[in-house]
Design an enzyme around this catalytic site. Structure first.
Site, PDB file in Angstrom:
ATOM      1  N   LYS A  54       6.509  -6.889  -0.691  1.00 47.84           N
ATOM      2  CA  LYS A  54       5.591  -6.068  -1.900  1.00 47.84           C
ATOM      3  C   LYS A  54       6.449  -5.374  -2.832  1.00 47.84           C
ATOM      4  O   LYS A  54       6.573  -5.769  -4.233  1.00 47.84           O
ATOM      5  CB  LYS A  54       4.817  -5.107  -0.978  1.00 47.84           C
ATOM      6  N   GLN A  98       1.770   0.570   5.566  1.00 42.53           N
ATOM      7  CA  GLN A  98       1.412  -1.104   6.098  1.00 42.53           C
ATOM      8  C   GLN A  98       0.516  -0.830   7.690  1.00 42.53           C
ATOM      9  O   GLN A  98       1.234  -0.268   8.220  1.00 42.53           O
ATOM     10  CB  GLN A  98       2.854  -1.405   5.985  1.00 42.53           C
ATOM     11  N   ASP A 121      -5.349  -0.489  -1.546  1.00 40.39           N
ATOM     12  CA  ASP A 121      -5.779  -0.721  -0.216  1.00 40.39           C
ATOM     13  C   ASP A 121      -7.098  -1.122  -0.354  1.00 40.39           C
ATOM     14  O   ASP A 121      -7.797  -2.051   0.567  1.00 40.39           O
ATOM     15  CB  ASP A 121      -5.467  -0.786   1.496  1.00 40.39           C
TER      16      ASP A 121
END
Ligand code: NAD
Length: 292
Positions: A54, A98, A121
């Site tokens: 990422k 994460q 997200d």
């Protein structure tokens, strides 16, 4: 009939190039550089790989990346304090924590501490609720990528029978919401579903997000159907999806491979969401072609 391959890798590369162009224009026209903060708690090897890729992807499209690594034993309050600082930091437009988090942490409490406008997200309850009620939301990256591939292949999913296998908050549920918003007739199957093969045989679109290698059989697929395989399963033969690819390919109209299908779309959509979040916070219109 052998199905066409849906080349997610190539689609994602094109998407990233487009995002890089939009980022450059944002810098040139407004002096703004989008920033993405990625927070990793603990040393889970798979998560470390995701976080590294990422960071790399962010730099490649000209965005700023901020990596925060905390030890596995970090008290939850320390993570919440970090999120509060990132929420207040104007250089940070997107925040990603994460998952999975260490067991001593309350995942929902941590995720919902992220400012909704920076929730790239799309996992906060506010964004999930906005998606479910047809309001402007930040949409989870993996289902957004699947939707882009489906639209590219089919033009429109309106009126089609879509089966989503899996009901996780990360993939299955938001996928179903996106398809519903696009006027597909949506069925969501899960671990207690009865008669899954027959449900599958009726579906023009199958999105498999189960987490079981080669779970969806070739003879469950309706001839000509479009099959999106979200699964990433590590087996002795390497990475495998949730669909028996070789068998399904003989029946389907189009199918995503694993690897090289949905996976590359997820990171591209994370960049897309970061750019969208940046545009919105500055009162600019949504970037072209990056939102549902
Ligand atoms: P999850 O474990 O949270 O959810 C799996 C779902 O499958 C559950 O809702 C469960 O009800 C359903 N299920 C389990 N057994 C079933 C059965 N026998 N019949 C029907 N449904 C059944 O997983 P997830 O986070 O949604 O991920 C699913 C898969 O997608 C995993 O392989 C994961 O690695 C992969 N994934 C890939 C990406 C990507 O970028 N390509 C992103 C996220 C997840």
């Amino acid at each position: 009939m052998t199905a066409d391959l849906i080349d997610g890798k190539a689609f994602a590369a094109t998407l990233r190039a487009r995002i890089a162009g939009q980022v450059a224009a944002l810098k040139a026209d407004h002096g703004i550089t989008p920033g993405l903060a990625v927070v990793l708690v603990g040393e889970d090897p798979a998560s470390s790989v995701y976080v590294r890729s990422k960071g790399k992807a962010t730099a490649e499209v000209g965005m700023r990346g901020f990596a925060h690594r905390l030890p596995a034993g970090t008290p939850q309050q320390e993570l919440l304090d970090l999120i509060a600082r990132l929420n207040a930091d104007e250089a940070v437009n997107g925040i990603l924590v994460q998952l999975p988090l260490p067991r001593h942490m309350d995942e929902a409490a941590v995720i919902n501490a992220i400012a909704p406008e920076k929730d790239v997200d799309g996992f906060t309850v506010l964004n999930a609720g906005r998606l479910a009620t047809g309001q402007k939301a930040m949409v989870p990256c993996t289902p957004l990528g699947c939707l882009m591939l489906l639209r590219d292949r089919l033009g429109s999913v309106s009126g089609k029978d879509a089966l989503v296998i899996g009901r996780s908050n990360i993939v299955g549920k938001p996928m179903a919401q996106l398809l519903l918003a696009d006027s597909a007739t949506v069925t969501v199957a899960h671990s207690r579903t009865r008669g899954l093969p027959d449900l599958c045989r009726r579906a023009d679109i199958v999105v498999a997000a189960v987490g079981r290698a080669r779970f969806v059989q070739g003879d469950w697929i309706k001839p000509g159907a479009t099959v999106i395989d979200v699964g990433i399963n590590r087996t002795d033969d390497g990475l495998t999806g949730d669909v028996d690819f070789a068998a399904a390919r003989e029946v389907a109209g189009a199918i995503t491979p694993v690897p090289g299908g949905v996976g590359p779309m997820t990171i591209a959509c994370l960049l897309a969401n970061t750019l969208t979040a940046t545009a919105r916070v500055h009162g600019l219109s949504d970037p072209e072609g990056l939102t549902p």
